[in-house]
Design an enzyme around this catalytic site. Structure first.
Site, PDB file in Angstrom:
ATOM      1  N   GLY A  72       0.821  -1.210   0.000  1.00 58.84           N
ATOM      2  CA  GLY A  72       0.000   0.000   0.000  1.00 58.84           C
ATOM      3  C   GLY A  72       0.851   1.255   0.000  1.00 58.84           C
ATOM      4  N   ASN A 151      -7.456   4.003   9.318  1.00 57.97           N
ATOM      5  CA  ASN A 151      -6.963   2.735   9.863  1.00 57.97           C
ATOM      6  C   ASN A 151      -7.103   2.652  11.381  1.00 57.97           C
ATOM      7  OD1 ASN A 151      -4.926   4.786   9.132  1.00 57.97           O
ATOM      8  ND2 ASN A 151      -3.570   3.584  10.421  1.00 57.97           N
ATOM      9  N   HIS A 201      -2.104  -7.494   2.361  1.00 54.98           N
ATOM     10  CA  HIS A 201      -2.121  -8.121   3.685  1.00 54.98           C
ATOM     11  C   HIS A 201      -3.231  -7.611   4.592  1.00 54.98           C
ATOM     12  CE1 HIS A 201       0.163  -5.092   6.290  1.00 54.98           C
ATOM     13  NE2 HIS A 201       0.370  -4.600   5.091  1.00 54.98           N
ATOM     14  N   THR A 237      10.310  -7.637 -11.931  1.00 53.78           N
ATOM     15  CA  THR A 237       9.658  -8.936 -12.167  1.00 53.78           C
ATOM     16  C   THR A 237       8.543  -9.139 -11.148  1.00 53.78           C
ATOM     17  OG1 THR A 237      11.700  -9.812 -13.071  1.00 53.78           O
ATOM     18  CG2 THR A 237      10.070 -11.431 -12.331  1.00 53.78           C
ATOM     19  N   CYS A 325       1.315   0.839  12.930  1.00 51.78           N
ATOM     20  CA  CYS A 325       2.474   1.264  12.150  1.00 51.78           C
ATOM     21  C   CYS A 325       3.279   2.319  12.887  1.00 51.78           C
ATOM     22  CB  CYS A 325       2.027   1.805  10.795  1.00 51.78           C
ATOM     23  SG  CYS A 325       1.148   0.592   9.826  1.00 51.78           S
TER      24      CYS A 325
HETATM   25  N1  PLP Z   1      -2.637   3.076   4.206  1.00 54.29           N
HETATM   26  C1  PLP Z   1      -3.352   2.668   5.259  1.00 54.29           C
HETATM   27  C2  PLP Z   1      -4.661   3.336   5.561  1.00 54.29           C
HETATM   28  C3  PLP Z   1      -2.880   1.638   6.076  1.00 54.29           C
HETATM   29  O1  PLP Z   1      -3.599   1.252   7.139  1.00 54.29           O
HETATM   30  C4  PLP Z   1      -1.632   1.038   5.762  1.00 54.29           C
HETATM   31  C5  PLP Z   1      -1.069   0.006   6.652  1.00 54.29           C
HETATM   32  O2  PLP Z   1      -1.367  -0.059   7.829  1.00 54.29           O
HETATM   33  C6  PLP Z   1      -0.946   1.479   4.624  1.00 54.29           C
HETATM   34  C7  PLP Z   1      -1.476   2.501   3.882  1.00 54.29           C
HETATM   35  C8  PLP Z   1       0.353   0.884   4.231  1.00 54.29           C
HETATM   36  O3  PLP Z   1       0.165  -0.368   3.620  1.00 54.29           O
HETATM   37  P1  PLP Z   1       1.394  -1.379   3.495  1.00 54.29           P
HETATM   38  O4  PLP Z   1       1.624  -1.941   4.845  1.00 54.29           O
HETATM   39  O5  PLP Z   1       0.943  -2.419   2.518  1.00 54.29           O
HETATM   40  O6  PLP Z   1       2.535  -0.595   2.987  1.00 54.29           O
END
Ligand code: PLP
Length: 395
Positions: A72, A151, A201, A237, A325
């Site tokens: 993401g 999130n 994921h 790839t 995160c």
């Molecule tokens: N955007 C949002 C709203 C998310 O909750 C997250 C991950 O927690 C991401 C982006 C980032 O995604 P990734 O972990 O696949 O880089």
């Protein structure tokens, strides 16, 4: 000890059907999809099928609008950096105060490098200030990037309405749909959104695969420059097995959407009501906004979120304090601060995020275990008075 996993916004279990779909690509079907031989060509064909499965979940007009990425964060970065290339001469970028770091930190970085970044505020329920948003758009705006669903709280932004406002002004609109894909319906065919990010994921596919949707005809410049993969829009790839897994996960998510919005929502509501009824001075953050069906962010007055997590961990209960995160730092979450959640509440916030794999027994277990944990911590807290009054120094 069994694990009660309620941290699906951090990451989710790979669905058994997804794993099964992926396995052949590690041994039998290991060809390179770019190869000229039939052995590789077969893999290219299967990637095309995965692209169609993703396009179906997103309601995209064509599978060609789907670009596979590594996550993401890459999709978010690609969309925003692309706009800065294609919209040369425009120096203004718009986002909200509550974005994921994949957007927020990039905007902060760009803000120090010649761009002026506007962060739209939210109200106490996490709702976007649409008046401020409208005022922010100008002829100098290159791109708007607004998350579809938050999130941490699950609060949903009116991204379609926001995207329509950019259309008439010829401003590119990107949405981070990492948390909403698979949980709420998305219909890009009938939408003004130009670009959209998802991540494998978060919807029962593996880590290390994502998607950037780019509407046909949208001005676009690749971020990862290299080979001709993804029609020259993302070099490298392909992560074949994960792409196949993501395709399968999207197919399953479409089938499970109803369950997500009925059974999972009911479990989430039961969890919230059960905890709130048993724990004084607790509240749901963003409870007054339209929300994802699986997410609950609960604040407990005068206790520390990290301490709650540690005690829940002793019972095998997995959740997050603030954003997974950003955990590791004891600063209250930027999302709750943007919503004006008082300091003593923001520090004691726990995010429970459910999935279709959760059961009612698990919810009952959490409702039974959490209240004594909060009581135990409050008994130790210098800020908590037995009658439920917070000391002045705790503000
Ligand atoms: N955007 C949002 C709203 C998310 O909750 C997250 C991950 O927690 C991401 C982006 C980032 O995604 P990734 O972990 O696949 O880089």
């Amino acid at each position: 000890m069994t694990t009660v996993y309620m941290d699906n916004n951090a990451t989710s279990q790979v669905a058994p059907e997804v794993l099964e779909a992926m396995l052949p690509y590690f041994h039998d079907l290991y060809g390179n999809p770019s190869s000229a031989h039939t052995f590789g060509g077969q893999v290219a064909h299967n990637i095309r099928e995965a692209r169609e499965q993703v396009a179906d979940l997103l309601g995209a007009a064509s599978p060609e609008e789907i670009i596979f990425t590594s996550c993401g964060s890459e999709s978010d970065n690609t969309a925003i950096m692309s706009a800065l290339h294609t919209e040369e001469g425009k120096n203004h970028i718009v986002t909200s105060r509550v974005e994921h770091p994949a957007v927020k930190v990039l905007y902060g970085h760009l803000g120090k490098n010649g761009y002026s970044a506007t962060e739209i505020p939210v109200d106490k329920e996490g709702r976007l200030d649409m008046d401020r948003y409208k005022e922010s758009l100008s002829q100098d705006t290159a791109i708007v990037s607004l998350m579809w669903a938050n999130n941490e709280t699950g609060a949903i932004f009116p991204v379609e309405e926001a995207a329509q406002l950019t259309k008439s002004r010829d401003i590119l609109f990107h949405t981070d749909a990492v948390q909403s894909a698979g949980k709420i319906p998305i219909d890009l065919k009938n939408s003004s959104i130009d670009m959209l990010s998802i991540s494998g994921h978060k919807l029962h596919a593996p880590k290390g695969v994502g998607v950037l949707y780019v509407r046909k005809g949208t001005r676009y410049a690749p971020f990862l420059i290299g080979g001709h993969q993804e029609h020259g829009r993302r070099g490298g790839t392909e992560n074949v097995a994960s792409i196949i897994g993501l395709g399968k996960a999207c197919e399953l998510a479409g089938k499970h959407m109803k369950d997500e919005n009925t059974r999972v929502r009911a479990l989430r509501d039961k969890l919230e009501q059960g905890i709130l009824a048993r724990v004084p001075s607790s509240r749901v953050n963003g409870g007054g906004s339209e929300r994802l069906p699986n997410t609950s962010n609960i604040s407990f007055e005068s206790v520390e979120g990290e301490a709650i997590l540690l005690l829940m961990d002793e019972f095998g209960i997995c959740a997050s304090s603030g954003s997974a995160c950003t955990s590791g730092s004891l600063q209250p979450s930027h999302v709750l601060r943007a919503m004006g959640v008082p300091f003593t509440m923001a520090h004691g916030s726990i995010r429970f995020s459910l999935s279709i794999y959760n059961t009612e027994e698990e919810v009952d277990f959490v409702i039974e275990k959490v209240p004594p944990i909060i009581q135990k911590l409050r008994d130790l807290s210098p800020f908590w008075k037995p009658e439920g009054q917070v000391c002045a120094s705790g503000t």
